[in-house]
Design a protein around this motif. Structure first.
Motif, PDB file in Angstrom:
ATOM      1  N   SER A 219       0.812  -1.149   0.279  1.00  0.00           N
ATOM      2  CA  SER A 219       0.012  -0.254   0.131  1.00  0.00           C
ATOM      3  C   SER A 219       0.627   1.393   0.082  1.00  0.00           C
ATOM      4  CB  SER A 219      -1.008   0.459   0.962  1.00  0.00           C
ATOM      5  OG  SER A 219      -1.861   1.309   1.337  1.00  0.00           O
ATOM      6  N   PRO A 220       0.764   1.495  -1.416  1.00  0.00           N
ATOM      7  CA  PRO A 220       1.531   3.031  -1.316  1.00  0.00           C
ATOM      8  C   PRO A 220       1.431   4.594   0.062  1.00  0.00           C
ATOM      9  CG  PRO A 220       0.245   3.343  -2.823  1.00  0.00           C
ATOM     10  CD  PRO A 220       0.062   2.074  -2.194  1.00  0.00           C
ATOM     11  N   ASN A 221       0.176   4.414   0.279  1.00  0.00           N
ATOM     12  CA  ASN A 221      -0.346   5.106   0.969  1.00  0.00           C
ATOM     13  C   ASN A 221      -0.531   5.526   2.917  1.00  0.00           C
ATOM     14  OD1 ASN A 221      -0.515   7.084  -1.782  1.00  0.00           O
ATOM     15  ND2 ASN A 221      -2.035   6.110  -1.879  1.00  0.00           N
ATOM     16  N   THR A 222      -0.469   3.947   2.745  1.00  0.00           N
ATOM     17  CA  THR A 222      -0.837   3.857   4.199  1.00  0.00           C
ATOM     18  C   THR A 222       0.493   3.968   5.451  1.00  0.00           C
ATOM     19  OG1 THR A 222      -2.177   1.769   3.870  1.00  0.00           O
ATOM     20  CG2 THR A 222      -1.066   2.068   6.503  1.00  0.00           C
ATOM     21  N   ALA A 223       1.153   4.406   4.866  1.00  0.00           N
ATOM     22  CA  ALA A 223       1.778   4.967   6.356  1.00  0.00           C
ATOM     23  C   ALA A 223       2.441   6.486   6.426  1.00  0.00           C
ATOM     24  CB  ALA A 223       3.284   4.886   6.050  1.00  0.00           C
ATOM     25  N   GLN A 224       1.750   7.721   5.280  1.00  0.00           N
ATOM     26  CA  GLN A 224       1.842   8.866   5.097  1.00  0.00           C
ATOM     27  C   GLN A 224       0.320   9.160   6.249  1.00  0.00           C
ATOM     28  OE1 GLN A 224       4.580  11.386   4.716  1.00  0.00           O
ATOM     29  NE2 GLN A 224       2.679  11.530   6.276  1.00  0.00           N
ATOM     30  N   SER A 225      -0.633   8.449   5.499  1.00  0.00           N
ATOM     31  CA  SER A 225      -1.754   8.458   5.943  1.00  0.00           C
ATOM     32  C   SER A 225      -1.666   8.152   7.064  1.00  0.00           C
ATOM     33  CB  SER A 225      -2.560   7.960   5.666  1.00  0.00           C
ATOM     34  OG  SER A 225      -3.129   8.415   3.678  1.00  0.00           O
ATOM     35  N   MET A 226      -1.108   7.547   7.861  1.00  0.00           N
ATOM     36  CA  MET A 226      -1.314   7.641   9.201  1.00  0.00           C
ATOM     37  C   MET A 226      -0.027   8.610   9.975  1.00  0.00           C
ATOM     38  SD  MET A 226      -3.018   3.844  10.300  1.00  0.00           S
ATOM     39  CE  MET A 226      -2.047   3.205  11.296  1.00  0.00           C
ATOM     40  N   ALA A 227       0.759   8.405   9.268  1.00  0.00           N
ATOM     41  CA  ALA A 227       1.678   9.826   9.888  1.00  0.00           C
ATOM     42  C   ALA A 227       0.288  10.759  10.442  1.00  0.00           C
ATOM     43  CB  ALA A 227       2.873  10.276   9.405  1.00  0.00           C
ATOM     44  N   TRP A 228       0.027  11.022   9.351  1.00  0.00           N
ATOM     45  CA  TRP A 228      -1.042  12.634   9.363  1.00  0.00           C
ATOM     46  C   TRP A 228      -2.217  12.264  10.453  1.00  0.00           C
ATOM     47  CZ3 TRP A 228      -0.465  13.039   3.694  1.00  0.00           C
ATOM     48  CH2 TRP A 228       1.120  14.423   3.372  1.00  0.00           C
ATOM     49  N   GLY A 229      -2.713  11.315  10.605  1.00  0.00           N
ATOM     50  CA  GLY A 229      -4.090  10.802  11.450  1.00  0.00           C
ATOM     51  C   GLY A 229      -4.707  11.091  10.710  1.00  0.00           C
ATOM     52  N   ILE A 230      -4.857  10.182   8.790  1.00  0.00           N
ATOM     53  CA  ILE A 230      -5.849  10.618   7.871  1.00  0.00           C
ATOM     54  C   ILE A 230      -6.508   8.832   8.170  1.00  0.00           C
ATOM     55  CG2 ILE A 230      -6.638  10.170   5.828  1.00  0.00           C
ATOM     56  CD1 ILE A 230      -5.121  12.909   4.808  1.00  0.00           C
ATOM     57  N   LYS A 231      -5.879   8.552   8.746  1.00  0.00           N
ATOM     58  CA  LYS A 231      -6.353   6.637   8.477  1.00  0.00           C
ATOM     59  C   LYS A 231      -5.541   6.329  10.012  1.00  0.00           C
ATOM     60  CE  LYS A 231      -5.546   3.624   6.068  1.00  0.00           C
ATOM     61  NZ  LYS A 231      -5.152   2.583   4.817  1.00  0.00           N
ATOM     62  N   ARG A 232      -6.509   5.365  10.574  1.00  0.00           N
ATOM     63  CA  ARG A 232      -6.170   5.805  12.150  1.00  0.00           C
ATOM     64  C   ARG A 232      -6.049   3.866  12.234  1.00  0.00           C
ATOM     65  NH1 ARG A 232      -5.070   9.604  14.736  1.00  0.00           N
ATOM     66  NH2 ARG A 232      -6.474  11.557  14.568  1.00  0.00           N
ATOM     67  N   ASN A 233      -5.729   2.724  11.724  1.00  0.00           N
ATOM     68  CA  ASN A 233      -5.481   1.801  11.657  1.00  0.00           C
ATOM     69  C   ASN A 233      -4.800   1.346   9.523  1.00  0.00           C
ATOM     70  OD1 ASN A 233      -8.347   2.556  13.259  1.00  0.00           O
ATOM     71  ND2 ASN A 233      -7.179   0.841  13.907  1.00  0.00           N
ATOM     72  N   THR A 234      -3.980   0.701   9.444  1.00  0.00           N
ATOM     73  CA  THR A 234      -3.800   0.008   8.436  1.00  0.00           C
ATOM     74  C   THR A 234      -5.024  -1.088   8.171  1.00  0.00           C
ATOM     75  OG1 THR A 234      -2.957  -2.121   9.180  1.00  0.00           O
ATOM     76  CG2 THR A 234      -1.291  -0.608   9.506  1.00  0.00           C
ATOM     77  N   ASN A 235      -4.636  -1.713   6.763  1.00  0.00           N
ATOM     78  CA  ASN A 235      -4.890  -2.033   5.614  1.00  0.00           C
ATOM     79  C   ASN A 235      -5.808  -3.275   6.422  1.00  0.00           C
ATOM     80  OD1 ASN A 235      -5.180   0.179   4.157  1.00  0.00           O
ATOM     81  ND2 ASN A 235      -4.580  -0.675   2.300  1.00  0.00           N
ATOM     82  N   ASP A 236      -4.232  -3.886   6.203  1.00  0.00           N
ATOM     83  CA  ASP A 236      -4.487  -5.323   7.513  1.00  0.00           C
ATOM     84  C   ASP A 236      -5.501  -5.677   8.589  1.00  0.00           C
ATOM     85  OD1 ASP A 236      -3.149  -6.657   4.666  1.00  0.00           O
ATOM     86  OD2 ASP A 236      -0.900  -6.280   5.616  1.00  0.00           O
ATOM     87  N   ASP A 237      -5.113  -4.760   9.220  1.00  0.00           N
ATOM     88  CA  ASP A 237      -5.953  -4.855  10.848  1.00  0.00           C
ATOM     89  C   ASP A 237      -6.858  -5.034  10.731  1.00  0.00           C
ATOM     90  OD1 ASP A 237      -3.298  -4.379  11.759  1.00  0.00           O
ATOM     91  OD2 ASP A 237      -3.084  -3.203  12.249  1.00  0.00           O
ATOM     92  N   LEU A 238      -7.790  -3.535  10.141  1.00  0.00           N
ATOM     93  CA  LEU A 238      -9.214  -3.789   9.311  1.00  0.00           C
ATOM     94  C   LEU A 238      -9.738  -4.836   8.299  1.00  0.00           C
ATOM     95  CD1 LEU A 238      -9.101   0.403   8.393  1.00  0.00           C
ATOM     96  CD2 LEU A 238     -10.022  -0.688  10.247  1.00  0.00           C
ATOM     97  N   ARG A 239      -8.514  -5.536   7.864  1.00  0.00           N
ATOM     98  CA  ARG A 239      -9.085  -6.947   7.222  1.00  0.00           C
ATOM     99  C   ARG A 239      -9.224  -7.424   8.380  1.00  0.00           C
ATOM    100  NH1 ARG A 239      -7.321  -5.925   2.045  1.00  0.00           N
ATOM    101  NH2 ARG A 239      -5.927  -5.991   3.620  1.00  0.00           N
ATOM    102  N   GLN A 240      -8.740  -7.839   9.895  1.00  0.00           N
ATOM    103  CA  GLN A 240      -8.309  -8.615  10.145  1.00  0.00           C
ATOM    104  C   GLN A 240      -9.871  -8.746  11.097  1.00  0.00           C
ATOM    105  OE1 GLN A 240      -6.020 -11.474  11.567  1.00  0.00           O
ATOM    106  NE2 GLN A 240      -8.312 -12.097  11.832  1.00  0.00           N
ATOM    107  N   ARG A 241     -10.234  -7.201  11.625  1.00  0.00           N
ATOM    108  CA  ARG A 241     -11.055  -6.662  11.706  1.00  0.00           C
ATOM    109  C   ARG A 241     -12.321  -7.191  11.803  1.00  0.00           C
ATOM    110  NH1 ARG A 241     -11.662  -1.412  14.486  1.00  0.00           N
ATOM    111  NH2 ARG A 241      -9.595  -1.468  15.203  1.00  0.00           N
ATOM    112  N   PHE A 242     -12.354  -7.560  10.503  1.00  0.00           N
ATOM    113  CA  PHE A 242     -13.875  -7.589   9.260  1.00  0.00           C
ATOM    114  C   PHE A 242     -13.709  -9.156   9.814  1.00  0.00           C
ATOM    115  CE2 PHE A 242     -15.558  -8.729   5.520  1.00  0.00           C
ATOM    116  CZ  PHE A 242     -16.522  -8.332   5.831  1.00  0.00           C
TER     117      PHE A 242
END
Length: 343
Positions: A219-242
């Motif tokens: 995922s090219p955008n996850t790390a930066q989006s997490m650092a900026w607080g735009i996203k709060r969880n990674t793709n894999d974490d959310l997939r596991q939760r689902f």
């Protein structure tokens, strides 16, 4: 970061820009909200435009697969439920377009970028709805995945997006319960109805897992989006939760999730599960899915057919003296070159 000030055209003062960046970083660090009039790095603005616009496009395009069944729903009650849900999705799209407009681009620009293939919408809406059971499966799995992804966005760092998500998530939660209730009703019916539900779940399970985007290491955008607080969880974490949420619900319904690798891992405290076909995912993202061309053609036709309504509204506003909406004026220098799907 911008190399020139968009209002004056002059190169920004490096010292002043560092101070602004420190203020921005402090806001994000405190988990406070960034508001439209606050200074923000240009990369942050562009990432938000991609993500929020994609979300808005997804809500509008997402009306199509379920709207396909309104006229064929089996009872007046089911028609009313489905009509209400599709209407909610239209409202979600409007909330999110408004949030995106606070970042610069106009709604017209956003629509044009979608139709030109310069912005994306969720891959899930490029799959067909082949039976009425799909209405329930979309409510249960697709809206369930959306809830997993969107509830954390209520705490996103950009204020207008987070506030819009509070109402969206409340309504999505209701949609998920509606879908589950429909499937439960069908599973208490005939053998044919139960088979219809299972076949629908078989088709939508893997595309639902793809909704969270590619694996974290791709995922090219996850790390930066997490650092900026735009996203709060990674793709894999959310997939596991689902997955963990869906397994007991499937057992209660009496359906089998189509994954031979799905099993409880006592050591991890989570379910192990197989991986979707990521080659298929990339083909859908690139526009080669089962319904990509159909969905965009329908959206383009609707946009063109509605031109007279927009023209009439603008003429009325002009005759009435116009509306004072400075937040919706496109920001100078806004680039429409971003084309990748946001995750």
């Amino acid at each position: 970061m911008p190399t020139t000030d968009t209002e004056t055209g002059m190169a920004p003062d490096p010292t002043a820009e560092r101070a602004l960046l420190e203020q921005f970083d402090a806001i994000v660090e405190r988990n406070d909200r960034v508001e439209p009039r606050d200074w923000m790095p240009e990369g942050y603005r562009k990432t938000l435009i991609r993500q929020v616009a994609q979300h808005a496009h997804s809500e509008i395009i997402g009306m199509q697969p379920e709207g396909n069944w309104i006229s064929r729903a089996p009872s007046l009650r089911r028609k009313a439920i489905l009509l209400a849900k599709v209407q909610d999705e239209a409202g979600h799209g409007l909330y999110l377009y408004s949030a995106t407009e606070t970042l610069g681009p106009s709604r017209q620009e956003l629509t044009e970028m979608l139709l030109a293939g310069k912005q994306k919408y969720s891959s899930i809406f490029n799959y067909p709805t082949l039976s009425y059971a799909d209405v329930g499966t979309i409510g249960w799995l697709v809206d369930g995945a959306a809830i997993c992804n969107q509830v954390p966005l209520c705490r996103t760092s950009y204020g207008p997006y987070g506030r819009a998500m509070i109402r969206v998530c409340k309504e999505e939660s209701f949609h998920q319960r509606q879908g589950y209730e429909l499937l439960m009703t069908m599973m208490q019916g005939t053998d044919e109805q139960r088979a219809m539900v299972q076949e629908s779940v078989n088709r939508f399970w893997w595309p639902a897992l793809m909704m969270f985007g590619p694996p974290d290491d791709e995922s090219p955008n996850t790390a930066q989006s997490m650092a900026w607080g735009i996203k709060r969880n990674t793709n894999d974490d959310l997939r596991q939760r689902f997955v963990d949420m869906s397994v007991p619900q499937a057992e209660a319904l009496g359906v089998t999730l189509p994954d031979p690798e799905l099993r409880w891992n006592e050591e991890r405290g989570h379910h192990d599960f197989g991986q979707p076909d990521w080659d298929e995912f990339m083909q859908v993202v690139k526009g080669n899915g089962p319904c990509n061309a159909q969905r965009l053609a329908h959206r383009r036709r609707a946009h063109e057919d509605g031109a007279w309504v927009r023209e009439a509204a603008l003429a009325f506003a002009d005759k009435s003296g116009g509306l004072d909406t400075p937040a919706l004026v496109p920001r100078e220098g806004y680039s429409t070159s971003e084309t990748e799907e946001v995750r």
